[in-house]
Motif scaffolding. Structure first.
Motif, PDB file in Angstrom:
ATOM      1  N   LYS A 185      43.210  49.123  39.279  1.00  0.00           N
ATOM      2  CA  LYS A 185      43.540  48.100  40.276  1.00  0.00           C
ATOM      3  C   LYS A 185      45.050  47.858  40.342  1.00  0.00           C
ATOM      4  N   THR A 186      45.667  47.801  39.163  1.00  0.00           N
ATOM      5  CA  THR A 186      47.119  47.573  39.127  1.00  0.00           C
ATOM      6  C   THR A 186      47.865  48.765  39.706  1.00  0.00           C
TER       7      THR A 186
ATOM      8  N   LEU B   8      47.262  36.278  35.141  1.00  0.00           N
ATOM      9  CA  LEU B   8      45.862  36.258  34.696  1.00  0.00           C
ATOM     10  C   LEU B   8      45.643  37.290  33.591  1.00  0.00           C
ATOM     11  N   TRP B   9      46.167  38.488  33.850  1.00  0.00           N
ATOM     12  CA  TRP B   9      45.963  39.592  32.906  1.00  0.00           C
ATOM     13  C   TRP B   9      46.540  39.227  31.547  1.00  0.00           C
TER      14      TRP B   9
ATOM     15  N   LEU C 161      41.035  47.309  35.565  1.00  0.00           N
ATOM     16  CA  LEU C 161      42.289  46.571  35.753  1.00  0.00           C
ATOM     17  C   LEU C 161      43.473  47.536  35.863  1.00  0.00           C
TER      18      LEU C 161
ATOM     19  N   LYS D 112      43.266  32.033  39.444  1.00  0.00           N
ATOM     20  CA  LYS D 112      42.482  33.040  40.175  1.00  0.00           C
ATOM     21  C   LYS D 112      42.434  32.687  41.658  1.00  0.00           C
TER      22      LYS D 112
ATOM     23  N   VAL E  79      46.919  37.008  47.826  1.00  0.00           N
ATOM     24  CA  VAL E  79      46.533  38.372  48.215  1.00  0.00           C
ATOM     25  C   VAL E  79      46.119  38.388  49.684  1.00  0.00           C
TER      26      VAL E  79
ATOM     27  N   GLY F   7      48.296  37.781  39.568  1.00  0.00           N
ATOM     28  CA  GLY F   7      47.396  38.764  38.972  1.00  0.00           C
ATOM     29  C   GLY F   7      47.851  39.145  37.568  1.00  0.00           C
TER      30      GLY F   7
ATOM     31  N   LYS G  57      34.139  45.611  38.450  1.00  0.00           N
ATOM     32  CA  LYS G  57      34.665  46.056  37.147  1.00  0.00           C
ATOM     33  C   LYS G  57      33.835  47.241  36.620  1.00  0.00           C
TER      34      LYS G  57
ATOM     35  N   VAL H 253      40.234  48.203  45.857  1.00  0.00           N
ATOM     36  CA  VAL H 253      40.727  47.206  44.899  1.00  0.00           C
ATOM     37  C   VAL H 253      39.763  46.035  44.764  1.00  0.00           C
TER      38      VAL H 253
ATOM     39  N   ALA I 251      47.587  48.447  43.333  1.00  0.00           N
ATOM     40  CA  ALA I 251      48.478  47.369  43.779  1.00  0.00           C
ATOM     41  C   ALA I 251      49.899  47.897  43.869  1.00  0.00           C
TER      42      ALA I 251
ATOM     43  N   ALA J  73      37.822  44.782  41.474  1.00  0.00           N
ATOM     44  CA  ALA J  73      38.001  43.414  40.963  1.00  0.00           C
ATOM     45  C   ALA J  73      36.664  42.720  40.759  1.00  0.00           C
TER      46      ALA J  73
ATOM     47  N   HIS K 297      45.744  33.501  43.103  1.00  0.00           N
ATOM     48  CA  HIS K 297      45.862  34.963  43.196  1.00  0.00           C
ATOM     49  C   HIS K 297      45.180  35.464  44.462  1.00  0.00           C
TER      50      HIS K 297
ATOM     51  N   TYR L   3      42.567  39.996  29.755  1.00  0.00           N
ATOM     52  CA  TYR L   3      41.631  40.923  30.423  1.00  0.00           C
ATOM     53  C   TYR L   3      41.923  42.355  29.989  1.00  0.00           C
TER      54      TYR L   3
ATOM     55  N   PHE M 256      48.070  40.340  52.702  1.00  0.00           N
ATOM     56  CA  PHE M 256      47.387  41.345  53.514  1.00  0.00           C
ATOM     57  C   PHE M 256      47.499  41.067  55.007  1.00  0.00           C
TER      58      PHE M 256
HETATM   59  C1  HEM Z   1      49.406  43.530  39.784  1.00  0.00           C
HETATM   60  C2  HEM Z   1      48.258  43.682  40.396  1.00  0.00           C
HETATM   61  C3  HEM Z   1      47.018  42.857  40.056  1.00  0.00           C
HETATM   62  C4  HEM Z   1      46.594  42.385  38.836  1.00  0.00           C
HETATM   63  C5  HEM Z   1      47.250  42.559  37.458  1.00  0.00           C
HETATM   64  C6  HEM Z   1      45.344  41.654  39.070  1.00  0.00           C
HETATM   65  C7  HEM Z   1      44.605  41.022  38.060  1.00  0.00           C
HETATM   66  C8  HEM Z   1      43.455  40.297  38.295  1.00  0.00           C
HETATM   67  C9  HEM Z   1      42.678  39.643  37.252  1.00  0.00           C
HETATM   68  C10 HEM Z   1      42.994  39.669  35.758  1.00  0.00           C
HETATM   69  C11 HEM Z   1      41.631  39.023  37.858  1.00  0.00           C
HETATM   70  C12 HEM Z   1      40.533  38.151  37.195  1.00  0.00           C
HETATM   71  C13 HEM Z   1      39.281  38.977  37.109  1.00  0.00           C
HETATM   72  C14 HEM Z   1      38.056  38.098  36.822  1.00  0.00           C
HETATM   73  O1  HEM Z   1      38.188  36.969  36.348  1.00  0.00           O
HETATM   74  O2  HEM Z   1      36.939  38.537  37.102  1.00  0.00           O
HETATM   75  C15 HEM Z   1      41.733  39.298  39.283  1.00  0.00           C
HETATM   76  C16 HEM Z   1      40.813  38.858  40.213  1.00  0.00           C
HETATM   77  C17 HEM Z   1      40.795  39.301  41.504  1.00  0.00           C
HETATM   78  N1  HEM Z   1      41.736  40.112  42.113  1.00  0.00           N
HETATM   79 FE1  HEM Z   1      43.431  40.838  41.291  1.00  0.00          FE
HETATM   80  N2  HEM Z   1      45.040  41.685  40.417  1.00  0.00           N
HETATM   81  C18 HEM Z   1      46.032  42.416  41.053  1.00  0.00           C
HETATM   82  C19 HEM Z   1      46.112  42.724  42.394  1.00  0.00           C
HETATM   83  C20 HEM Z   1      45.097  42.450  43.290  1.00  0.00           C
HETATM   84  C21 HEM Z   1      45.064  42.925  44.656  1.00  0.00           C
HETATM   85  C22 HEM Z   1      46.149  43.787  45.306  1.00  0.00           C
HETATM   86  C23 HEM Z   1      43.887  42.483  45.205  1.00  0.00           C
HETATM   87  C24 HEM Z   1      43.314  42.674  46.599  1.00  0.00           C
HETATM   88  C25 HEM Z   1      43.399  43.708  47.325  1.00  0.00           C
HETATM   89  C26 HEM Z   1      43.190  41.712  44.183  1.00  0.00           C
HETATM   90  C27 HEM Z   1      41.964  41.097  44.366  1.00  0.00           C
HETATM   91  C28 HEM Z   1      41.316  40.336  43.414  1.00  0.00           C
HETATM   92  C29 HEM Z   1      40.040  39.639  43.638  1.00  0.00           C
HETATM   93  C30 HEM Z   1      39.230  39.631  44.943  1.00  0.00           C
HETATM   94  C31 HEM Z   1      39.724  38.974  42.437  1.00  0.00           C
HETATM   95  C32 HEM Z   1      38.492  38.080  42.142  1.00  0.00           C
HETATM   96  C33 HEM Z   1      37.465  38.940  41.416  1.00  0.00           C
HETATM   97  C34 HEM Z   1      36.259  38.100  40.948  1.00  0.00           C
HETATM   98  O3  HEM Z   1      36.377  36.894  40.797  1.00  0.00           O
HETATM   99  O4  HEM Z   1      35.203  38.686  40.732  1.00  0.00           O
HETATM  100  N3  HEM Z   1      43.958  41.700  43.039  1.00  0.00           N
HETATM  101  N4  HEM Z   1      42.856  40.064  39.519  1.00  0.00           N
END
Ligand code: HEM
Length: 162
Positions: free
Chosen positions: A106-107, A92-93, A103, A29, A36, A89, A160, A153, A110, A157, A32, A98, A40
């Motif tokens: 968000k994907t 993680l998924w 999601l 995470k 990101v 990302g 949710k 996004v 993305a 994230a 990730h 997840y 950006f």
């Molecule tokens: C293929 C695209 C993406 C996938 C499959 C993906 C998937 C995930 C997953 C599964 C998590 C964990 C969620 C959790 O544990 O709460 C996560 C966290 C996060 N993602 Fe992504 N993500 C993607 C793209 C992005 C993009 C483009 C951004 C930013 C603009 C982003 C920002 C974040 C942030 C800030 C978190 C932390 C959320 C938290 O801890 O509450 N992600 N992502």
């Protein structure tokens, strides 16, 4: 210690990663989010270079060449960052199961960012060949696209909501 995914019933299909897995979850995470953020930096700055290229007078070839070199280097640098950001990302998924509409939305967004990135590559090619037809005002609006997508996004994230 933040709650592991799934304790609130949202986020994944219910099985909890065993304690021994959690460190990897946090490392993935963190990677990730770091990639990101780095991606950006390029998504924000490359269109800004396009604004300057669109404003550069035809006769100032030295300035145009300098901006083109900057844009090419930035595009080459930000491409692997984007691949790693989305790759972690998806990892993680897949690895932690997840689930949720957040999601999928968000994907999809993305995917919009990835298309924006690729379109920047097309525009860079046009500038390099002297075929740009758009003005600096158009590039200023174009520059706001990743900002708007980012807000949505990151909210998806963190909150949710569905
Ligand atoms: C293929 C695209 C993406 C996938 C499959 C993906 C998937 C995930 C997953 C599964 C998590 C964990 C969620 C959790 O544990 O709460 C996560 C966290 C996060 N993602 Fe992504 N993500 C993607 C793209 C992005 C993009 C483009 C951004 C930013 C603009 C982003 C920002 C974040 C942030 C800030 C978190 C932390 C959320 C938290 O801890 O509450 N992600 N992502």
């Amino acid at each position: 210690m933040p709650p592991a995914p799934g304790r609130d019933g949202r986020g994944h299909s219910g099985h909890h990663p065993s304690k021994s897995w959690e460190p990897l979850l946090f490392i993935l995470k963190a990677l990730h989010i770091c990639f990101v953020m780095s991606w950006f930096a390029g998504l924000f700055y490359l269109p800004r270079i396009f604004v300057n290229l669109a404003m550069a007078p035809e006769q100032s070839s030295a300035e145009r060449e300098r901006l083109l070199v900057m844009a090419r280097k930035l595009y080459r640098f930000m491409t692997p960052l984007g691949i790693l950001a989305l790759g972690f990302g998806l990892w993680l998924w897949v690895a932690y199961g997840y689930t949720g509409g957040w999601l999928h939305a968000k994907t999809a967004l993305a995917g919009v960012l990835a298309l924006f990135h690729l379109f920047c590559g097309v525009l860079l090619g046009r500038f390099a060949r002297g075929e740009n037809t758009r003005g600096h005002v158009w590039y200023r609006y174009f520059n706001e696209v990743p900002t708007l997508v980012m807000f949505v996004v990151v909210y998806l994230a963190v909150a949710k909501p569905f």
